[in-house]
Scaffold this motif. Structure first.
Motif, PDB file in Angstrom:
ATOM      1  N   PHE A 130      45.997  22.346  59.712  1.00  0.00           N
ATOM      2  CA  PHE A 130      45.238  21.916  58.675  1.00  0.00           C
ATOM      3  C   PHE A 130      46.773  22.075  58.074  1.00  0.00           C
ATOM      4  N   THR A 174      48.228  19.300  58.330  1.00  0.00           N
ATOM      5  CA  THR A 174      47.532  17.721  58.576  1.00  0.00           C
ATOM      6  C   THR A 174      48.034  16.925  56.765  1.00  0.00           C
ATOM      7  N   LEU A 175      47.097  18.007  55.808  1.00  0.00           N
ATOM      8  CA  LEU A 175      46.958  18.088  54.785  1.00  0.00           C
ATOM      9  C   LEU A 175      47.847  17.456  54.130  1.00  0.00           C
ATOM     10  N   LEU A 196      51.142  16.895  55.778  1.00  0.00           N
ATOM     11  CA  LEU A 196      51.439  15.615  56.541  1.00  0.00           C
ATOM     12  C   LEU A 196      50.781  13.800  55.234  1.00  0.00           C
ATOM     13  N   LEU A 197      49.584  14.284  55.631  1.00  0.00           N
ATOM     14  CA  LEU A 197      49.355  13.530  55.223  1.00  0.00           C
ATOM     15  C   LEU A 197      49.327  12.637  53.822  1.00  0.00           C
ATOM     16  N   LEU A 198      49.140  13.567  52.655  1.00  0.00           N
ATOM     17  CA  LEU A 198      49.879  13.533  51.831  1.00  0.00           C
ATOM     18  C   LEU A 198      51.741  13.352  51.114  1.00  0.00           C
ATOM     19  N   VAL A 219      52.246  11.381  54.231  1.00  0.00           N
ATOM     20  CA  VAL A 219      52.711   9.872  55.036  1.00  0.00           C
ATOM     21  C   VAL A 219      51.760   8.674  53.433  1.00  0.00           C
ATOM     22  N   ALA A 220      50.689   9.162  52.720  1.00  0.00           N
ATOM     23  CA  ALA A 220      50.401   8.961  51.961  1.00  0.00           C
ATOM     24  C   ALA A 220      51.150   8.010  51.116  1.00  0.00           C
ATOM     25  N   ALA A 229      55.612   8.239  51.557  1.00  0.00           N
ATOM     26  CA  ALA A 229      55.830   7.309  51.533  1.00  0.00           C
ATOM     27  C   ALA A 229      55.878   6.289  51.545  1.00  0.00           C
ATOM     28  N   PHE A 230      54.299   5.767  51.760  1.00  0.00           N
ATOM     29  CA  PHE A 230      53.717   4.372  52.154  1.00  0.00           C
ATOM     30  C   PHE A 230      53.771   3.864  50.954  1.00  0.00           C
ATOM     31  N   ILE A 231      54.100   4.764  50.108  1.00  0.00           N
ATOM     32  CA  ILE A 231      53.386   4.171  48.265  1.00  0.00           C
ATOM     33  C   ILE A 231      54.262   4.094  48.349  1.00  0.00           C
ATOM     34  N   ALA A 251      57.749   3.323  50.155  1.00  0.00           N
ATOM     35  CA  ALA A 251      57.442   2.145  51.047  1.00  0.00           C
ATOM     36  C   ALA A 251      57.428   0.516  50.454  1.00  0.00           C
ATOM     37  N   LEU A 252      56.323   0.549  49.520  1.00  0.00           N
ATOM     38  CA  LEU A 252      55.938  -0.311  49.079  1.00  0.00           C
ATOM     39  C   LEU A 252      56.279  -1.010  47.782  1.00  0.00           C
ATOM     40  N   SER A 253      56.446   0.428  46.950  1.00  0.00           N
ATOM     41  CA  SER A 253      57.080   0.149  45.564  1.00  0.00           C
ATOM     42  C   SER A 253      58.150   0.361  45.718  1.00  0.00           C
ATOM     43  N   PHE A 274      39.886  10.589  54.017  1.00  0.00           N
ATOM     44  CA  PHE A 274      40.970   9.686  53.715  1.00  0.00           C
ATOM     45  C   PHE A 274      41.089   8.147  53.600  1.00  0.00           C
ATOM     46  N   TRP A 287      48.822   0.138  46.522  1.00  0.00           N
ATOM     47  CA  TRP A 287      49.505   1.165  47.663  1.00  0.00           C
ATOM     48  C   TRP A 287      48.971   1.790  47.855  1.00  0.00           C
ATOM     49  N   GLY A 318      47.952   3.710  51.225  1.00  0.00           N
ATOM     50  CA  GLY A 318      48.891   5.170  51.986  1.00  0.00           C
ATOM     51  C   GLY A 318      48.073   6.091  52.444  1.00  0.00           C
ATOM     52  N   ALA A 324      46.851   6.953  55.931  1.00  0.00           N
ATOM     53  CA  ALA A 324      47.126   7.746  56.527  1.00  0.00           C
ATOM     54  C   ALA A 324      45.689   8.356  57.808  1.00  0.00           C
ATOM     55  N   LEU A 333      50.598  13.815  63.979  1.00  0.00           N
ATOM     56  CA  LEU A 333      49.307  14.218  63.857  1.00  0.00           C
ATOM     57  C   LEU A 333      48.334  14.498  65.147  1.00  0.00           C
ATOM     58  N   PHE A 341      48.643  16.575  66.977  1.00  0.00           N
ATOM     59  CA  PHE A 341      47.903  17.872  67.798  1.00  0.00           C
ATOM     60  C   PHE A 341      46.406  18.111  68.075  1.00  0.00           C
ATOM     61  N   SER A 373      57.213  -4.327  52.738  1.00  0.00           N
ATOM     62  CA  SER A 373      58.954  -4.068  53.665  1.00  0.00           C
ATOM     63  C   SER A 373      59.192  -4.235  54.429  1.00  0.00           C
ATOM     64  N   LEU A 406      58.038  -0.699  55.770  1.00  0.00           N
ATOM     65  CA  LEU A 406      57.096   1.057  56.053  1.00  0.00           C
ATOM     66  C   LEU A 406      56.699   0.147  58.208  1.00  0.00           C
TER      67      LEU A 406
END
Lengths: 434, 498, 478
Positions: free
Chosen positions: A415, A418-419, A421-423, A425-426, A428-430, A432-434, C170, C201, C205, C209, C220, C222, C263, C266
Motif C-alpha cells: 500500500f 501503491t500510494l 506509485l499512484l502519485l 504515475v499521476a 508523470a502523466f501531468i 507528460a501532458l504539460s 483516484f 492534466w 493523471g 492512475a 501495480l 502486485f 504528446s 504518454l
C-alpha cells in the motif's frame, strides 16, 4: 520378326535374370542360373540386328543388338554358362541362395551393359553389374575375399562418381544421350578434356587398368572359381567396353592425350611383365595377363584418340579384342585352376591371413570412431553447453532473488508503494501532458 | 458452393473428420478405428486423384474464406501443391497401414491416430495454402499436432525431446510470423503467384526484402533442418517409427522445404531472389548442411539417428536445387521433394520393422539380419541405393538434375558437393548393408517376436516393400507421363515462364 | 425505439436474476442459467440492432444529458458485451458442477450482480455512471473472491477490496476535477468541451492512475496473482477475463474520447509499462510451481499487451488490442476452467505432479492446449489475429521494438504452456488420489477453448462489429 516380339526378347535378356534374382521367383526352377541365360541364347540364334526404344525408361533409353555386340553377347553367354555350371555345387543353403541372387544380378547387369545404346542405360547396368559382382566376390568368402571386395567396392563407388560427373558434363551439352549423339555433341564442347579424363579414370578404375589396378590382384588372389572365371569377361570387359562406347573415338584428334595413353599402356605391359616375374605365383598369372592385355588395349586406344581416322577403325577391333580377352583370361583361369587341382604345390597359398589392415581401411575407421566419441550433439559439446549455461543462468541465485525480491517487496509494501506509485504515475502523466 | 471451390476443403476434411472422430473412440474399438483411418486415407487419395485429373482439364480449385480485412484464407490446388498433396496422401495411406501394424496392442492408440490424422491434415493444408498467412496457419498447426506424437511414449526422454522440438519450431514459427507481417506491410498482398509478386517493389525496399528473406528462411529452415537449426531432428527420434517416417518423409521436414520453395518461387520469384543476391548464401548453407549431415550420420551407431542425420543432408538437396538458379536445378529440387520422401519413408519403415520384430536399434546389432528378414532388408537396400544415387533408382534422377542444373547455372562447385555427399552416403549406408547381408547372424536377437513363417507382420512388411517399389518405379519410369519428374518439369515451365 | 429494450434489459435482467437467486437459493442454478441465456439473447439482439442502425444513444427515462442517465452503445461496447456474454455463459455452465450446494447459494446472486455491473459499465455514457458501476463491480468481485473461504482467500479478498477502493477513489477525484472544470460528466459533452489545462492534466493523471491500479498494469499488479489464484476457478476466470478488462475499457474509452491530444511520451510511457509487464509477468509465470499462480501471472503479462497499442495510435493497433482483449478473455477463461478441473481431479495444482492427466482428463488438457495456443498467439486462434494486427501496426508505424516485445511475450507464453503440457504426459513420482470431474466442467472448458480458436478463423465478423460507430475513427486515424 515383328517389333513387339523383338522388344520382349531384348528386354528379357537383362530382365529375366533380374526377375529370377528374387529368391521367391526361382525357388522351383532346377537350373535358375542356366535358365536365366535362355533369352540371350535365343537372341544369339536369331541372326538379325534389331533394337528397341524405351522412351519411358529413365531419361529415354534403349536396347539393341548389332554385329559388334553379338560377339560380346556370345562371349558373355559362354562364360556365364560355364560359371553357372561351376556355381551349381551346394544347393538349398542360404549361402548358395544368396550367391545365386548375386550371380543373377551381375548377369543382368553384364548382359544389359552389352545391349545398352545410351550412356545412362550403360551406366545403370554397369553399376548393377558392379554391386552384384561385389556380392559374388564377398559372399561367404574368407577375410582376404572380404578385403578384396571392400577395395573393389570403394573403387567402384569412385568410378561411378567419376562417370556420373562425365554424364553431367554431357547432359549439360546435349539432351540425346545415345552413344553416337554424345560423341558428336561432346567433341566440340569446351569441357571435352574434363569429360575425357573423367571417363578414362572411371573406366580405368572399373576395368582395373594399370596404374589404377588396386582391386585386380586381391580379387584374382581370393576369388572362388565361378567368380574368377568371370573376372575377365565381366568387370574388365564391361569397363573396356564402356571406354569404347563413351569416348568420342573417330570424332576427335588429340595427339597429346593419345601419346600419354600409349605410354601408359606400354608402362602397364612392362609392369605386368616385371611384377609378374617377381611375384612368380602361378595363381596370379591371369591377373598379370589382364594387366598386360589392358595395357595393350590402352595403347591402341591412345592411337585411336590421337587420330580420328584411326579411331573410327578402332571400334571393330576393340570389340574383338574384348571378346578374346574375356575368353583368354577365362581359359587361363580354368587352366590354372586345373593345374592347381592336380598339384597343389604349384599354386602358392594366398597371402597369409591376419596381416594388418591397409591404410585405406584404417583411416576411415579411425575417423568414424573419432566422430562417435565426439558425442551426438550438434557442434559437439557446444549446444549442450549453451543449454546448460542457459539453465544455470536461469537458476542463478541473483536472478532468482531479483525476481523473487522484486515481487515480494511489491507485495509487502503494497500500500505504501501503491500510494507512492499512484502519485508518481499521476505526476508523470501531468508532466507528460504539460 | 460448387465442386471446384469445395474440393480443397473436402481434401482437408477427409483426414480432419476421421481424426476428430477417432479422438472420441474408446481404446478397444479397433475395427472402427482402423476402418475410419483407412477410409479417410483412401478417400483422400481418391479426391487427390480427381483433383489431378481436374487440374489437367482446366478446373481451378480454390477456396477463399476471409479472416482479416484484406487477407483471406486461401486453399488452392496449383501444380506445386498438387505435387506435395499427392506425395503426402499416398504416403499417408501407406503409413497408416504401417502404424496400425506397428502399434498393435500398445496403449493410447485413439490419441495417437487422432493426432496422426491431424498431422496429415496440417500437411495437406500446408500444401494447399494459397498465400503466406494460410501457409503460416497450417505450418504452426503442424507444430502443435506433431508434439503429442513425439511425446507419445510419455517417458522423460520423450518429454525432453518434445521440449527441444518446441523450442526450435516455436522460435522458427515466430521468425516466420515476423517476416510475414513485415512482408504484408510492404507488399500489401501475400498471395502466392508464379514468379513472385515482389519484383515490383522499388530499390528502396531491397534491404528490407533481404532481411525478410532471412527471417522467412530462418523460420522455415528450422523445420527443414538446415544447419544450424537442425538440432531437434535427431532428438525427435524417440517417437514411434511411423511418426519418424511421417516426420521425415512428408510432414514436418518436408513442410519446411516446401515452404522455402514457396517463398523463393511464389513470393520472391526465383529471378528476383537471384537479383537480390540471396540465392547464393542459401545454396552455401544447403551445401554445408549436405556435407555436415552426412558426416554426422557417419558417426551414429543408432540406426534411427543415422537416418535422421541422413535426412538433414537429403532435405538440403531440395534447398540446394532451389538455390541454384535455373530451370534444370529447379526440376531437381522439386523431384527430390518426392523422391526423398519415398526413399526415406522406406528406410524408416525398415528400421521400425527391425526394432519391432527383433529389437534391433543399433547398426552394430544388424549383423546377418538380411537372412532373418530378407524382404525388409531388400526394401532397405533399395532405399539406401536410392539415397546414394545409384541408377536407376529415384535418387539418381534427383542427383542428375541437380548436377546438370548446377552446370547449367554456372555453379560447378555444386557438382563436387554432390560427389562428396554420394561418397559419404555410401560410407554410412554400405557398411549397414554389408553387415546385414554378409556377416554371420548372432545366436539370438535382442528381443525377437515370432510371426510364424513370415518374417514379420503383414502390415509391417507390405508398406516398406510398396515404397521400395515406388522408389524403383520413380527412377525407372521417370520419363513416363505422370511421373514425379514429368510433373516437376511442368511446374518448372510455369515458374520460369518457359 | 426497440433497441432500448435490449440494452436496458441486458442490465435489468441480471439484476432480477440476482434477486431471484437470492430469494430462492434452492432454485439458484436453473434461475441463473435462464438469466444467463436471457442476457445472451439480449446482447445478440443489441448486436443485430447495432448492425442494422449503427451506434445508439439512449436516455433512460427520457431526460437525457446533461442531467439524466444516458446509455451509449457502439462497436467497442458491443464487443465488450459480447465477450462478457460468451464468458458468462461458459462460466455459468461450468459453475453448475463446480460449486456444492452451500457455495452455490452465494455464488449465483453475486455472479448475476457482477454481470449486471459489467453490462451497465459497458453501456454507460458518462464518467460518473462509470464510477458507480466500477464500484459495484469491485464489491461483487471482492465478495466472490472471499467465497473460497480459508485464510488465504480472505487475505486476498481483503487486499483486493483495499486496492479496488483506492483505485476507485483516484478515479472519483479525477471525475470530480473534470466535472468542476466543465460542468458535465457526459462523455460526448466533455469530448466537445475539453481543452488543455492544468486541471485536466491532473484529472487525466488521477483517472489513469486509478484505472491502471485496477487493471493491474505492472508495477501495480502486485495484488492480482494471489487474488486470482486463491479464488474459486470460475471466479478466477471471471476476474482475469472480465473484471480487469472493465477498467481497461474505461481507460480506452476516455483515452479515445476525452483525453486531450497528448504528446507521444504518454503513450510511450504506458507501452513501456505494458512491455515490462509482458516480460515480468512471463518470467514470473515460468517460475511458478503451482498451476493457478502461473495462470495468474500470465494474466499480468497479457494485460501488458493491451497497452502496447497506445503509442501505435492507429486503427489497426486499437483493433489489435481490442481483439487481444477479446481472445484473452475467452482463452483465459478456458485455461482457468481447465486448471479448476485439474485441481478438482487431483486435489492439487503442482505442475510437476500432474501425472498423466492427458490420458485421464483428455478433454481438459485439450482445452488447456487449445486455449494456450491462443494465448501464445499461434494460428489459427484469436490470439494470433490480435498479435498479427498489433505487429502490423507496430511495423507500419516504424516502432518495431513493440513488435519485438510481442514476439518475446509469445515465446514466454509458449514456454509455460508447454511446460504444463509436457508434464501432463509424464508419470509423476508420487501417485495421488483422484475424483471424477463432472462432464459439464470438462465440456465447458473445451467449448471455451474452441471459441478461442474459432475467433482466429472467423475474425472478420468481430472485426466488422468493432467498426460500428467508429470508436477508433476520430482520434485513432492517422
Amino acid at each position: 520378326m515383328n517389333t513387339t516380339l523383338s522388344a520382349i526378347l531384348l528386354l528379357s535378356v537383362p530382365g529375366y535374370p533380374l526377375l529370377l534374382a528374387f529368391p521367391a521367383l526361382r525357388s522351383r526352377s532346377p537350373w535358375p542360373c542356366h535358365i536365366a541365360l535362355l533369352p540371350a541364347v535365343i537372341l544369339l540364334a536369331v541372326p538379325a540386328a534389331f533394337s528397341v526404344d524405351l522412351p519411358w525408361l529413365l531419361f529415354g533409353s534403349g536396347l539393341a543388338v548389332g554385329e559388334r555386340s553379338r560377339w560380346l553377347l556370345a562371349m558373355a553367354v559362354v562364360l556365364w554358362g560355364a560359371a553357372a555350371t561351376l556355381l551349381r555345387a551346394p544347393a538349398n543353403q542360404p549361402e548358395s541362395n544368396h550367391l545365386t541372387t548375386f550371380f543373377l544380378l551381375t548377369l543382368a547387369g553384364s548382359l544389359g551393359a552389352i545391349l545398352a545404346t545410351d550412356l545412362v542405360g550403360f551406366f545403370t547396368f554397369s553399376t548393377l553389374m558392379g554391386y552384384g559382382f561385389y556380392g559374388l566376390l564377398v559372399n561367404g568368402g574368407e577375410m582376404a575375399a572380404q578385403r578384396a571386395g571392400r577395395i573393389y567396392l570403394a573403387l567402384l563407388i569412385l568410378a561411378d562418381l567419376a562417370l556420373f560427373e562425365a554424364l553431367l558434363i554431357v547432359a549439360a551439352v546435349t539432351d540425346d544421350l545415345s552413344f553416337g549423339a554424345v560423341h558428336q555433341a561432346v567433341a566440340p564442347s569446351a569441357s571435352l578434356n574434363l569429360y575425357l579424363s573423367m571417363v578414362l579414370v572411371g573406366f580405368a578404375l572399373k576395368a582395373g587398368i594399370w596404374p589404377l589396378h588396386f582391386w585386380l590382384l586381391p580379387a584374382f588372389r581370393s576369388a572362388r572359381p565361378a567368380a574368377a572365371l568371370l573376372l575377365g569377361g565381366v568387370p574388365i570387359a564391361t569397363g573396356l567396353l564402356g571406354a569404347v562406347h563413351w569416348l568420342p573415338l573417330g570424332e576427335i584428334s588429340s595427339p597429346g592425350l593419345g601419346l600419354a595413353l600409349q605410354w601408359l599402356g606400354v608402362g602397364a605391359m612392362l609392369h605386368a611383365i616385371v611384377a609378374g616375374r617377381i611375384q612368380g605365383q602361378l595363381k596370379m598369372l591371369p591377373a598379370y595377363a589382364a594387366i598386360f592385355a589392358t595395357g595393350l588395349f590402352i595403347t591402341a586406344l591412345g592411337a585411336g584418340l590421337a587420330d580420328s581416322a584411326a579411331g573410327s577403325r578402332y571400334g571393330d577391333l576393340a570389340h574383338l579384342f574384348i571378346v578374346s580377352l574375356g575368353f583368354g583370361l577365362a581359359v587361363l583361369t580354368v587352366g590354372i585352376g586345373w593345374l592347381a587341382a592336380r598339384s597343389p604345390d604349384a599354386v602358392a597359398p594366398a597371402k597369409r591371413a591376419g596381416d594388418p589392415a591397409p591404410w585405406f581401411e584404417r583411416w576411415p575407421g579411425a575417423v568414424v570412431r573419432w566422430g562417435a566419441q565426439m558425442g551426438s550433439d550438434t557442434l559437439p559439446r557446444l549446444r549442450a553447453s549453451w543449454l546448460a549455461t542457459a539453465g544455470r543462468l536461469w537458476q542463478t541465485r541473483a536472478w532468482q532473488s531479483a525476481l523473487d525480491g522484486g515481487e515480494r517487496s511489491l507485495q509487502r509494501w503494497a500500500f505504501a508503494i501503491t500510494l507512492l506509485l499512484l502519485l508518481g504515475v499521476a505526476v508523470a502523466f501531468i508532466g507528460a501532458l504539460s | 458452393m460448387s465442386w471446384d471451390t469445395g474440393m480443397p476443403l473436402l481434401v482437408l476434411a477427409s483426414s480432419l473428420l476421421p481424426g476428430l472422430v477417432i479422438f472420441f473412440l474408446p481404446e478397444e474399438r479397433i475395427v472402427t478405428r482402423t476402418t475410419l483411418n483407412l477410409a479417410g486415407a483412401t478417400l483422400k487419395l481418391a479426391l487427390v486423384g480427381v483433383m489431378i485429373w481436374g487440374a489437367l482439364y482446366g478446373h481451378h480449385y480454390e477456396t477463399r474464406l476471409p479472416i482479416l480485412p484484406g487477407l483471406d484464407l486461401v486453399l488452392r490446388a496449383d501444380p506445386l501443391s498438387i505435387l506435395f498433396v499427392a506425395l503426402s496422401s499416398i504416403l499417408w495411406l501407406v503409413t497408416t497401414i504401417y502404424a496400425i501394424g506397428y502399434l498393435e496392442g500398445s496403449p493410447n492408440r485413439s490419441r495417437f491416430f487422432g493426432f496422426f490424422s491431424l498431422c496429415v491434415t496440417a500437411t495437406v493444408g500446408v500444401a494447399l495454402a494459397g498465400n503466406l498467412i494460410t501457409f503460416l496457419l497450417f505450418y504452426e498447426l503442424l507444430t502443435l499436432v506433431t508434439y503429442p506424437l513425439i511425446v507419445h511414449r510419455g517417458t522423460e526422454v520423450a518429454r525432453r525431446a518434445g521440449r527441444t522440438y518446441l523450442i526450435y519450431t516455436i522460435a522458427g514459427g515466430t521468425l516466420l510470423l515476423l517476416g510475414t507481417v513485415w512482408l504484408y506491410t510492404l507488399a500489401g498482398s501475400l498471395d502466392f503467384t508464379a514468379r513472385g509478386f515482389l519484383s515490383g517493389l522499388g530499390g528502396a525496399h531491397h534491404t528490407a526484402l533481404v532481411i525478410i528473406f532471412v527471417l522467412l528462411i530462418g523460420g522455415l529452415g528450422v523445420k527443414a533442418a538446415l544447419i544450424p537449426l537442425h538440432g531437434w531432428l535427431p532428438q525427435a527420434m524417440v517417437a514411434p517409427a511411423p511418426v519418424s517416417a511421417l516426420l521425415h518423409a512428408v510432414a514436418v521436414v518436408k513442410a519446411g522445404a516446401f515452404g522455402i520453395m514457396r517463398v523463393v518461387y511464389d513470393v520472391y520469384g526465383i529471378q528476383f531472389a537471384a537479383t537480390l543476391g540471396v540465392t547464393l548464401p542459401l545454396a552455401i548453407v544447403a551445401a554445408v548442411t549436405i556435407i555436415y549431415g552426412s558426416m554426422r550420420a557417419l558417426f551414429q551407431d543408432d540406426l534411427k539417428r543415422r537416418l535422421a542425420f541422413s535426412t538433414v543432408s537429403q532435405v538440403a538437396y531440395i534447398v540446394l536445387g532451389i538455390a541454384i538458379v535455373g530451370p534444370v536445378a529447379t526440376i531437381g529440387g522439386l523431384v527430390h521433394l518426392v523422391h526423398q520422401g519415398v526413399m526415406k519413408i522406406t528406410l524408416f519403415f525398415c528400421a521400425g520393422n527391425l526394432a519391432e520384430t527383433l529389437g534391433i536399434h543399433k547398426v552394430s546389432e544388424m549383423n546377418g539380419v538380411g537372412r532373418r528378414m530378407p524382404w525388409t532388408m531388400a526394401a532397405f537396400t533399395i532405399g539406401t541405393f536410392g539415397m546414394i544415387g545409384a541408377p536407376p533408382l529415384a535418387g539418381f534422377i534427383s542427383k542428375w538434375y541437380l548436377g546438370v542444373g548446377a552446370l547449367d547455372g554456372g555453379q560447378g562447385w555444386v557438382v563436387f558437393i554432390l560427389a562428396g555427399s554420394s561418397l559419404l552416403n555410401a560410407g554410412y549406408f554400405l557398411p549397414i548393408l554389408y553387415a546385414a547381408w554378409f556377416k554371420a547372424p548372432p545366436d539370438s536377437w535382442p528381443a525377437e517376436r515370432s510371426f510364424g513363417r513370415r518374417e514379420t507382420a503383414w502390415a509391417l512388411l507390405a508398406p516398406p516393400v510398396v515404397t521400395a517399389l515406388l522408389t524403383l518405379a520413380a527412377g525407372l519410369l521417370a520419363s513416363a507421363p505422370f511421373s514425379p519428374l514429368q510433373w516437376a518439369r511442368f511446374i518448372t515451365t510455369l515458374e520460369y515462364a518457359l | 425505439m426497440p433497441w432500448l429494450h435490449w440494452g436496458v434489459i441486458a442490465i435489468v435482467l441480471p439484476l432480477a436474476g440476482a434477486m431471484s437467486c437470492f430469494l430462492w437459493p434452492r432454485r439458484a442454478i436453473p434461475l441463473g442459467l435462464v438469466t444467463a441465456l436471457g442476457i445472451v439473447t439480449c446482447v445478440a439482439g443489441l448486436g443485430w440492432q447495432l448492425v442494422e442502425q449503427g451506434a445508439q444513444r439512449y436516455a433512460v427515462g427520457g431526460w437525457g444529458a446533461p442531467l439524466g442517465i444516458d446509455l451509449y452503445a457502439d462497436g467497442l461496447s458491443l464487443l465488450m458485451l459480447m465477450a462478457t456474454a460468451a464468458v458468462g455463459l461458459g462460466v455459468s455452465i461450468y459453475s453448475i458442477g463446480y460449486f456444492n450446494r452451500e457455495k452455490a447459494r452465494y455464488f449465483w446472486p453475486l455472479w448475476m450482480f457482477l454481470w449486471a455491473a459489467l453490462n451497465a459499465l459497458f453501456l454507460s455514457a458518462d464518467i460518473f455512471n462509470l464510477y458507480v458501476t466500477l464500484e459495484l463491480l469491485g464489491l461483487a468481485a471482492v465478495a466472490l473472491v472471499a467465497l473460497a473461504g480459508g485464510a488465504e482467500a480472505l487475505t486476498g479478498a481483503m487486499r483486493y477490496l483495499l486496492v479496488s477502493l483506492l483505485g476507485s477513489l483516484f478515479y472519483l477525484l479525477g471525475v470530480a476535477l473534470l466535472y468542476h472544470s466543465f460542468g458535465s460528466v457526459d462523455i460526448a459533452i466533455l469530448a466537445a468541451r475539453v481543452e488543455s489545462s492544468p486541471a485536466v492534466w491532473a484529472a487525466v493523471g488521477l483517472i489513469s492512475a486509478g484505472l491502471l491500479l485496477k487493471t493491474a498494469l505492472f508495477p501495480l499488479h502486485f495484488w492480482l496473482p494471489s487474488t486470482h489464484a486463491s479464488a474459486p476457478a470460475p471466479v478466477s476466470a471471471l476476474l482475469s477475463a472480465l473484471v480487469v478488462k472493465a477498467s481497461f475499457y474505461i481507460l480506452l474509452r476516455l483515452w479515445l474520447e476525452i483525453f486531450p491530444p497528448t504528446s507521444a511520451v504518454l503513450g510511450q510511457l504506458l507501452a513501456l509499462l505494458g512491455a515490462t509487464a509482458v516480460l515480468w509477468g512471463g518470467l514470473q509465470a515460468l517460475r511458478q510451481t503451482r498451476l493457478k499462480m502461473l495462470i495468474a501471472y500470465s494474466t499480468v503479462a497479457q494485460l501488458g499487451y493491451l497497452f502496447l497499442a497506445f503509442p501505435l495510435a492507429s486503427i489497426t493497433g486499437w483493433t489489435g488490442a481490442l481483439y487481444m482483449l477479446l481472445s484473452h478473455a475467452v482463452a483465459k477463461t478456458a485455461i482457468f476452467m481447465a486448471a479448476g478441473n485439474i485441481l478438482y481431479f487431483g486435489g492439487h495444482d503442482r505442475i510437476a505432479d500432474l501425472d498423466r492427466v492427458v490420458q485421464r482428463l483428455p478433454l481438459t488438457v485439450t482445452a488447456f492446449a487449445l486455449a494456450g495456443a491462443s494465448i501464445m498467439g499461434l494460428p489459427p486462434s484469436g490470439g494470433f489475429i490480435a498479435k498479427w494486427l498489433l505487429l502490423e501496426a507496430a511495423i507500419r508505424s516504424g516502432q518495431w521494438w513493440w513488435g519485438g516485445i510481442l514476439i518475446l511475450g509469445g515465446l514466454l507464453s509458449a514456454a509455460w504452456v508447454f511446460k504444463v503440457v509436457g508434464y501432463a504426459f509424464t508419470r509423476s513420482r508420487a501417485p495421488h488420489e483422484s475424483r471424477a470431474v463432472p462432464v459439464g466442467m470438462e465440456w465447458s472448458a473445451l467449448a471455451m477453448s474452441m471459441v478461442a480458436i474459432l475467433l482466429g478463423l472467423f475474425a472478420s465478423w468481430p472485426l466488422a462489429l468493432m467498426e460500428i460507430g467508429l470508436p477508433f475513427g476520430g482520434k485513432g486515424a492517422e
